[in-house]
Scaffold this motif. Structure first.
Motif, PDB file in Angstrom:
ATOM      1  N   ASN A   1      -7.572  -6.323  -5.462  1.00  0.00           N
ATOM      2  CA  ASN A   1      -6.976  -5.183  -4.764  1.00  0.00           C
ATOM      3  C   ASN A   1      -8.033  -4.461  -3.930  1.00  0.00           C
ATOM      4  N   HIS A   2      -7.578  -3.588  -3.039  1.00  0.00           N
ATOM      5  CA  HIS A   2      -8.530  -2.735  -2.330  1.00  0.00           C
ATOM      6  C   HIS A   2      -7.979  -1.319  -2.218  1.00  0.00           C
TER       7      HIS A   2
ATOM      8  N   LEU B   1       1.147  -4.592   4.029  1.00  0.00           N
ATOM      9  CA  LEU B   1       0.039  -4.837   4.933  1.00  0.00           C
ATOM     10  C   LEU B   1      -0.508  -6.240   4.719  1.00  0.00           C
ATOM     11  N   THR B   2      -1.199  -6.759   5.717  1.00  0.00           N
ATOM     12  CA  THR B   2      -1.967  -7.986   5.541  1.00  0.00           C
ATOM     13  C   THR B   2      -3.450  -7.661   5.697  1.00  0.00           C
ATOM     14  N   THR B   3      -4.266  -8.356   4.938  1.00  0.00           N
ATOM     15  CA  THR B   3      -5.707  -8.204   5.042  1.00  0.00           C
ATOM     16  C   THR B   3      -6.325  -9.583   5.224  1.00  0.00           C
ATOM     17  N   LYS B   4      -7.055  -9.750   6.325  1.00  0.00           N
ATOM     18  CA  LYS B   4      -7.745 -11.008   6.594  1.00  0.00           C
ATOM     19  C   LYS B   4      -9.228 -10.814   6.308  1.00  0.00           C
ATOM     20  N   ILE B   5      -9.737 -11.569   5.340  1.00  0.00           N
ATOM     21  CA  ILE B   5     -11.146 -11.493   4.969  1.00  0.00           C
ATOM     22  C   ILE B   5     -11.888 -12.624   5.656  1.00  0.00           C
ATOM     23  N   GLU B   6     -12.994 -12.298   6.290  1.00  0.00           N
ATOM     24  CA  GLU B   6     -13.881 -13.301   6.871  1.00  0.00           C
ATOM     25  C   GLU B   6     -15.277 -13.062   6.310  1.00  0.00           C
ATOM     26  N   VAL B   7     -15.911 -14.133   5.856  1.00  0.00           N
ATOM     27  CA  VAL B   7     -17.243 -13.997   5.269  1.00  0.00           C
ATOM     28  C   VAL B   7     -17.952 -15.346   5.355  1.00  0.00           C
ATOM     29  N   THR B   8     -19.245 -15.309   5.537  1.00  0.00           N
ATOM     30  CA  THR B   8     -20.050 -16.527   5.527  1.00  0.00           C
ATOM     31  C   THR B   8     -20.662 -16.697   4.144  1.00  0.00           C
ATOM     32  N   MET B   9     -20.437 -17.883   3.544  1.00  0.00           N
ATOM     33  CA  MET B   9     -20.945 -18.155   2.200  1.00  0.00           C
ATOM     34  C   MET B   9     -21.613 -19.515   2.184  1.00  0.00           C
ATOM     35  N   PRO B  10     -22.565 -19.734   1.266  1.00  0.00           N
ATOM     36  CA  PRO B  10     -23.263 -21.022   1.211  1.00  0.00           C
ATOM     37  C   PRO B  10     -22.393 -22.123   0.625  1.00  0.00           C
TER      38      PRO B  10
ATOM     39  N   PHE C   1      -6.629  11.138   2.829  1.00  0.00           N
ATOM     40  CA  PHE C   1      -5.806  10.657   1.721  1.00  0.00           C
ATOM     41  C   PHE C   1      -6.311   9.321   1.189  1.00  0.00           C
ATOM     42  N   ASP C   2      -5.950   9.054  -0.074  1.00  0.00           N
ATOM     43  CA  ASP C   2      -6.249   7.770  -0.704  1.00  0.00           C
ATOM     44  C   ASP C   2      -5.130   6.786  -0.388  1.00  0.00           C
ATOM     45  N   LEU C   3      -5.526   5.536  -0.145  1.00  0.00           N
ATOM     46  CA  LEU C   3      -4.554   4.482   0.117  1.00  0.00           C
ATOM     47  C   LEU C   3      -4.823   3.316  -0.834  1.00  0.00           C
ATOM     48  N   PRO C   4      -4.155   3.298  -1.996  1.00  0.00           N
ATOM     49  CA  PRO C   4      -4.313   2.166  -2.907  1.00  0.00           C
ATOM     50  C   PRO C   4      -3.447   0.996  -2.450  1.00  0.00           C
ATOM     51  N   CYS C   5      -4.028  -0.192  -2.466  1.00  0.00           N
ATOM     52  CA  CYS C   5      -3.316  -1.397  -2.028  1.00  0.00           C
ATOM     53  C   CYS C   5      -3.372  -2.453  -3.127  1.00  0.00           C
ATOM     54  N   THR C   6      -2.198  -2.925  -3.529  1.00  0.00           N
ATOM     55  CA  THR C   6      -2.080  -3.908  -4.592  1.00  0.00           C
ATOM     56  C   THR C   6      -1.711  -5.258  -4.005  1.00  0.00           C
ATOM     57  N   GLN C   7      -2.470  -6.260  -4.372  1.00  0.00           N
ATOM     58  CA  GLN C   7      -2.210  -7.608  -3.858  1.00  0.00           C
ATOM     59  C   GLN C   7      -0.861  -8.113  -4.359  1.00  0.00           C
ATOM     60  N   ASP C   8      -0.043  -8.613  -3.449  1.00  0.00           N
ATOM     61  CA  ASP C   8       1.257  -9.146  -3.819  1.00  0.00           C
ATOM     62  C   ASP C   8       1.090 -10.402  -4.682  1.00  0.00           C
ATOM     63  N   ALA C   9       2.000 -10.574  -5.629  1.00  0.00           N
ATOM     64  CA  ALA C   9       1.928 -11.699  -6.559  1.00  0.00           C
ATOM     65  C   ALA C   9       2.222 -13.017  -5.848  1.00  0.00           C
ATOM     66  N   GLY C  10       1.806 -14.118  -6.489  1.00  0.00           N
ATOM     67  CA  GLY C  10       2.141 -15.448  -6.002  1.00  0.00           C
ATOM     68  C   GLY C  10       1.226 -15.991  -4.930  1.00  0.00           C
ATOM     69  N   GLN C  11       0.051 -15.385  -4.721  1.00  0.00           N
ATOM     70  CA  GLN C  11      -0.879 -15.852  -3.697  1.00  0.00           C
ATOM     71  C   GLN C  11      -2.127 -16.452  -4.359  1.00  0.00           C
ATOM     72  N   ASP C  12      -2.844 -17.240  -3.580  1.00  0.00           N
ATOM     73  CA  ASP C  12      -4.102 -17.805  -4.061  1.00  0.00           C
ATOM     74  C   ASP C  12      -5.244 -16.933  -3.551  1.00  0.00           C
ATOM     75  N   PRO C  13      -5.885 -16.143  -4.427  1.00  0.00           N
ATOM     76  CA  PRO C  13      -6.905 -15.209  -3.968  1.00  0.00           C
ATOM     77  C   PRO C  13      -8.304 -15.806  -3.884  1.00  0.00           C
TER      78      PRO C  13
ATOM     79  N   CYS D   1       0.839  -1.190   0.000  1.00  0.00           N
ATOM     80  CA  CYS D   1       0.000   0.000   0.000  1.00  0.00           C
ATOM     81  C   CYS D   1       0.879   1.247   0.000  1.00  0.00           C
ATOM     82  N   GLU D   2       0.410   2.276  -0.707  1.00  0.00           N
ATOM     83  CA  GLU D   2       1.183   3.502  -0.879  1.00  0.00           C
ATOM     84  C   GLU D   2       0.615   4.624   0.000  1.00  0.00           C
ATOM     85  N   PHE D   3       1.310   4.933   1.094  1.00  0.00           N
ATOM     86  CA  PHE D   3       0.922   6.023   1.982  1.00  0.00           C
ATOM     87  C   PHE D   3       1.555   7.338   1.510  1.00  0.00           C
TER      88      PHE D   3
END
Length: 203
Positions: free
Chosen positions: A160-161, A53-62, A180-192, A43-45
């Motif tokens: 990305n977010h 940064l790390t982002t942990k997503i939690e969500v309930t899905m069927p 300010f805007d904070l653009p965050c680019t997902q690092d390569a090599g991960q399983d999204p 992310c670019e401050f």
């Protein structure tokens, strides 16, 4: 060949494979458990520079959804962890709290049709900037339903977010950073991939 379109989810269900499902068929899909996915971002401050940064997503899905049903993802949260070094840099600007909103990009694959979706309504409440340790902020927001007309599968992946943040001093005034805007680019090599949900024929 798959077509790729951009879409923004509104407050109503979005049918991804043509046509709107009949109102009588808008039954909820079978409930499932919580899915958790942690991904790394760069992310670019402003005035501070790039930060990992790390982002942990939690969500309930069927587990599954039938043709004509609406697939609903609920209880979405994104826990964003800012490393201590970046939190310390915010403190140098006299930032005592930080708040704002975020939008997250999803890649939705509906039977081979790829659709880019933006979730624009994630809210980050006022969060203290710690004197030591990492800064942890949680964004939450609704996810409108998704429906399909054909059997197959729906795959949902995280992209990305982007956040718009406002740090404030102890007296509530703005810091030198302003909003300010904070653009965050997902690092390569991960399983999204969050989930791949089978769509079965209606009975």
């Amino acid at each position: 060949m798959s077509r790729r379109v951009a879409a923004v989810l509104g407050a109503t269900a979005l049918v991804l494979t043509g046509g709107v499902a009949d109102a009588a068929s808008r039954a909820p899909a079978k409930a499932a458990g919580v899915i958790v996915k942690t991904l790394n971002y760069t992310c670019e401050f402003p005035l501070i520079g790039a930060s990992s940064l790390t982002t942990k997503i939690e969500v309930t899905m069927p587990e599954t959804v039938k043709v004509g049903e609406i697939m609903r993802a609920t209880n979405l949260s994104a826990t964003i962890t800012v490393p201590e070094a970046t939190a310390q840099a915010l403190l140098l600007f006299e930032a005592e709290t930080i708040a704002g909103d975020a939008e997250a990009l999803l890649a939705v694959d509906v039977n081979g049709t790829l659709i880019d979706v933006t979730l624009p309504s994630l809210v980050i409440p006022s969060t203290p900037v710690p004197k030591t340790g990492d800064l942890v902020a949680v964004a939450r927001g609704p996810v409108p339903g998704i429906g399909v007309r054909n059997p197959g599968a729906i795959g949902v992946s995280v992209g990305n977010h982007h956040s718009k943040l406002t740090p404030r001093k102890a007296d509530g005034s703005l810091t030198e950073l302003g909003t300010f805007d904070l653009p965050c680019t997902q690092d390569a090599g991960q399983d999204p991939l969050l989930a791949r949900i089978p769509v079965t024929a209606a009975r």
